[in-house]
Design a protein around this motif. Structure first.
Motif, mmCIF file in Angstrom:
data_model
loop_
_atom_site.group_PDB
_atom_site.id
_atom_site.type_symbol
_atom_site.label_atom_id
_atom_site.label_comp_id
_atom_site.label_asym_id
_atom_site.label_seq_id
_atom_site.Cartn_x
_atom_site.Cartn_y
_atom_site.Cartn_z
ATOM 1 N N LEU A 1 0.810 -1.216 0.000
ATOM 2 C CA LEU A 1 0.000 0.000 0.000
ATOM 3 C C LEU A 1 0.844 1.266 0.000
ATOM 4 O O LEU A 1 0.368 2.345 -0.383
ATOM 5 C CB LEU A 1 -0.942 0.004 1.214
ATOM 6 C CG LEU A 1 -1.951 -1.145 1.264
ATOM 7 C CD1 LEU A 1 -2.696 -1.136 2.601
ATOM 8 C CD2 LEU A 1 -2.939 -1.053 0.112
ATOM 9 N N GLY A 2 2.095 1.153 0.435
ATOM 10 C CA GLY A 2 3.019 2.271 0.384
ATOM 11 C C GLY A 2 2.495 3.522 1.060
ATOM 12 O O GLY A 2 1.980 3.501 2.185
ATOM 13 N N ALA A 3 2.581 4.661 0.334
ATOM 14 C CA ALA A 3 2.229 5.964 0.895
ATOM 15 C C ALA A 3 0.731 6.139 1.096
ATOM 16 O O ALA A 3 0.300 7.155 1.664
ATOM 17 C CB ALA A 3 2.761 7.070 -0.014
ATOM 18 N N ARG A 4 -0.059 5.177 0.667
ATOM 19 C CA ARG A 4 -1.503 5.278 0.930
ATOM 20 C C ARG A 4 -1.805 5.199 2.421
ATOM 21 O O ARG A 4 -2.854 5.655 2.870
ATOM 22 C CB ARG A 4 -2.253 4.169 0.185
ATOM 23 C CG ARG A 4 -2.148 4.237 -1.340
ATOM 24 C CD ARG A 4 -2.922 3.091 -1.970
ATOM 25 N NE ARG A 4 -2.810 3.073 -3.423
ATOM 26 C CZ ARG A 4 -1.839 2.465 -4.089
ATOM 27 N NH1 ARG A 4 -0.890 1.811 -3.420
ATOM 28 N NH2 ARG A 4 -1.811 2.493 -5.402
ATOM 29 N N VAL A 5 -0.913 4.582 3.184
ATOM 30 C CA VAL A 5 -1.086 4.479 4.637
ATOM 31 C C VAL A 5 -0.461 5.708 5.284
ATOM 32 O O VAL A 5 0.740 5.973 5.122
ATOM 33 C CB VAL A 5 -0.435 3.204 5.187
ATOM 34 C CG1 VAL A 5 -0.619 3.130 6.701
ATOM 35 C CG2 VAL A 5 -1.023 1.973 4.526
ATOM 36 N N ARG A 6 -1.255 6.438 6.023
ATOM 37 C CA ARG A 6 -0.784 7.670 6.643
ATOM 38 C C ARG A 6 -0.872 7.539 8.159
ATOM 39 O O ARG A 6 -1.973 7.440 8.725
ATOM 40 C CB ARG A 6 -1.622 8.853 6.149
ATOM 41 C CG ARG A 6 -1.558 8.968 4.619
ATOM 42 C CD ARG A 6 -2.304 10.137 4.061
ATOM 43 N NE ARG A 6 -2.202 10.139 2.603
ATOM 44 C CZ ARG A 6 -2.708 11.088 1.826
ATOM 45 N NH1 ARG A 6 -3.375 12.100 2.368
ATOM 46 N NH2 ARG A 6 -2.575 11.011 0.511
ATOM 47 N N LEU A 7 0.290 7.517 8.795
ATOM 48 C CA LEU A 7 0.362 7.355 10.244
ATOM 49 C C LEU A 7 0.117 8.686 10.939
ATOM 50 O O LEU A 7 0.220 9.756 10.333
ATOM 51 C CB LEU A 7 1.716 6.776 10.636
ATOM 52 C CG LEU A 7 2.104 5.447 9.974
ATOM 53 C CD1 LEU A 7 3.500 5.031 10.401
ATOM 54 C CD2 LEU A 7 1.081 4.365 10.292
ATOM 55 N N ALA A 8 -0.165 8.604 12.248
ATOM 56 C CA ALA A 8 -0.446 9.796 13.060
ATOM 57 C C ALA A 8 -1.593 10.607 12.467
ATOM 58 O O ALA A 8 -1.605 11.839 12.545
ATOM 59 C CB ALA A 8 0.805 10.657 13.214
ATOM 60 N N HIS A 9 -2.554 9.951 11.862
ATOM 61 C CA HIS A 9 -3.754 10.583 11.311
ATOM 62 C C HIS A 9 -4.969 10.089 12.105
ATOM 63 O O HIS A 9 -5.644 9.138 11.727
ATOM 64 C CB HIS A 9 -3.920 10.247 9.828
ATOM 65 C CG HIS A 9 -3.151 11.160 8.911
ATOM 66 N ND1 HIS A 9 -1.811 11.389 9.059
ATOM 67 C CD2 HIS A 9 -3.555 11.909 7.838
ATOM 68 C CE1 HIS A 9 -1.393 12.228 8.111
ATOM 69 N NE2 HIS A 9 -2.443 12.572 7.370
ATOM 70 N N ARG A 10 -5.205 10.734 13.225
ATOM 71 C CA ARG A 10 -6.319 10.345 14.075
ATOM 72 C C ARG A 10 -7.620 10.915 13.523
ATOM 73 O O ARG A 10 -7.673 12.072 13.095
ATOM 74 C CB ARG A 10 -6.086 10.833 15.514
ATOM 75 C CG ARG A 10 -7.203 10.507 16.493
ATOM 76 C CD ARG A 10 -6.708 10.711 17.927
ATOM 77 N NE ARG A 10 -6.126 12.021 18.121
ATOM 78 C CZ ARG A 10 -6.823 13.127 18.431
ATOM 79 N NH1 ARG A 10 -8.143 13.038 18.580
ATOM 80 N NH2 ARG A 10 -6.216 14.280 18.605
ATOM 81 N N VAL A 11 -8.665 10.115 13.555
ATOM 82 C CA VAL A 11 -9.978 10.532 13.076
ATOM 83 C C VAL A 11 -10.851 10.882 14.276
ATOM 84 O O VAL A 11 -10.969 10.095 15.217
ATOM 85 C CB VAL A 11 -10.647 9.429 12.228
ATOM 86 C CG1 VAL A 11 -12.092 9.788 11.914
ATOM 87 C CG2 VAL A 11 -9.853 9.203 10.948
ATOM 88 N N GLU A 12 -11.446 12.086 14.231
ATOM 89 C CA GLU A 12 -12.313 12.524 15.320
ATOM 90 C C GLU A 12 -13.785 12.512 14.942
ATOM 91 O O GLU A 12 -14.648 12.439 15.820
ATOM 92 C CB GLU A 12 -11.911 13.938 15.757
ATOM 93 C CG GLU A 12 -10.519 14.005 16.375
ATOM 94 C CD GLU A 12 -10.134 15.410 16.793
ATOM 95 O OE1 GLU A 12 -10.707 16.380 16.216
ATOM 96 O OE2 GLU A 12 -9.271 15.549 17.673
#
Length: 440
Positions: free
Chosen positions: A233-244
């Motif tokens: 998936l490479g750059a499609r996965v974005r870490l430290a992206h919390r959903v509120e």
């Protein structure tokens, strides 16, 4: 999901003006979310995965402390799971297998009980301890009879529940299962489902997986499993992206917002655990089970009677357990990569019970030493993990397929929507992706 209304629509409309766009946004990079994203990506959709943590894996994480690999909550990967065979490159993980059996602590001593077909070295010990209890084997076989009727059935869960499902304790009582073998089964399964009882049908599904495959640990720790799934998936996965917030964005889809920004998607897949999913959607919260695991290191060899015994899980099969542990194991004996050269790694796991103080490191150390039959004076604590929401509860009757598609373009997946296992998480993610593809 935030209920539709004037205020919500106004918020969505205002944020939507500056939101980026994608076909599908997957919330959570655990096993379910990663499998879902892979299927959707392979189908040609534009997919983003937002993960609140600093690494993929969700509840599957591995801490490396002074060269020791310590998974957050002791867990094993069973290569016999159909989803693992289909979607995981198990050989690439360098799976290190535990022994096919258990060592049961009793008032008479430690009893080695193994699978006679796969752990042939345990055969003399197994026969010596089981033969005097031959009458106890027949009720156990009666309870497990559905596996004989449908040993490899594609719809085994349906077969197990078609005649009605009850909790494991009731099912074993009705079958007349008592004595040592009952206690061994009870304590072993408690360590797998993190509960004192569970659905009888689910227990049979687990038993079948243990009879067809020997669980083990990846060479680089359990976190290597989600990392393998995330790699394509490479750059499609974005870490430290919390959903509120997950809410409607008018006729153009679903709006997802968090501290890192906002995105408007045609469909959103909430692939978090059941507790967080309930906070983002209209789902009812699921009941969960927790575990506390303490990892110990020692420079002194853990002197068990044999190498075979050293690679087994150890459980307390006394009528009254002598401590809090559901299992303990010399992990580095089965998985040498989990400890640096010259060190030995032991884990002890106990249930987290609401309203009761967690087992202390001292209590875990004492009980582990008793079950292993070794001196623990040289053991030092490497790390302690308390995982409050380790697994969703799996009560009877078994619901192997729960609703995933919600209103307004939101789909939910995770082991709380299928079975409480790695198999369930992967299947749920795959099922969610098929739902999205059909919908779109």
């Amino acid at each position: 999901m935030t209920p539709a209304g004037t205020a919500a629509e106004a918020t969505g409309a205002g944020a939507a003006a500056t939101a980026s766009e994608t076909d599908v946004l997957v919330v959570g990079a655990g096993l379910a979310g990663l499998r879902c994203a892979r299927v959707l990506t392979d189908a040609g959709l534009d997919v983003q995965v937002w993960e609140a943590g600093d690494a993929v894996g969700g509840r599957i994480r591995t801490d490396v402390v002074d060269g020791h690999r310590c998974d957050r909550g002791f867990q094993l990967l069973n290569p016999a799971y159909a989803a693992v065979r289909a979607w995981v490159d198990a050989p690439a993980l360098g799976l290190q297998s535990f022994g096919a059996g258990v060592v049961a602590g009793t008032d008479e001593g430690r009893l080695l009980l193994g699978d006679p077909l796969r752990a042939t070295r345990t055969l003399p010990s197994t026969l010596r301890h089981v033969a005097p209890r031959a009458l106890d084997v027949l009720p156990l076989a009666r309870w497990a009879a559905p596996l004989l009727r449908h040993p490899a059935g594609r719809h085994l869960a349906h077969h197990l529940t078609s005649g009605g499902d009850t909790d494991l304790r009731t099912a074993l009582d009705r079958a007349g299962v008592h004595g040592l073998l009952r206690r061994v089964l009870d304590r072993f399964l408690s360590g797998v489902v993190l509960d004192d009882s569970t659905s009888s049908a689910f227990a049979l599904l687990l038993l079948r997986s243990f009879l067809t495959g020997v669980p083990g640990l990846p060479a680089q720790g359990m976190q290597a499993l989600p990392e393998q799934l995330a790699a394509p998936l490479g750059a499609r996965v974005r870490l430290a992206h919390r959903v509120e917030r997950v809410g409607p964005a008018g006729p153009r889809g679903v709006l997802v917002e968090g501290p890192a920004g906002s995105v408007r998607a045609r469909r959103v897949v909430v692939a978090t655990d059941g507790v967080d999913a309930a906070g983002l959607t209209a789902l009812e919260p699921v009941r969960t089970r927790g575990v506390v695991t303490t990892w110990f290191a020692t420079d002194e060899p853990v002197g068990l009677r044999s190498a075979t015994e050293a690679r087994m899980l150890h459980v307390d099969a006394r009528e009254v357990p002598a401590g809090p542990l559901v299992n303990t194991a010399v992990v580095s004996a089965a998985a040498p990569t989990y400890a640096p050269e010259g060190s030995h790694l032991v884990q002890g796991s106990a249930l987290l019970r609401r309203g009761t103080a967690p087992a202390t490191d001292g209590e875990i150390r004492r009980h582990a030493g008793l079950l292993l039959g070794v001196d623990t004076s040289s053991w030092r604590v490497v790390v302690r993990h308390e995982v409050e929401h380790a697994l969703p509860a799996q009560p009877a009757p078994l619901a192997a397929r729960r609703r995933q598609a919600l209103d307004s373009g939101v789909v939910v997946c995770g082991d709380h929507r299928d079975t409480a296992s790695i198999q369930g998480a992967l299947v749920s993610g795959d099922r969610a992706a098929r739902t999205v593809l059909t919908d779109l």
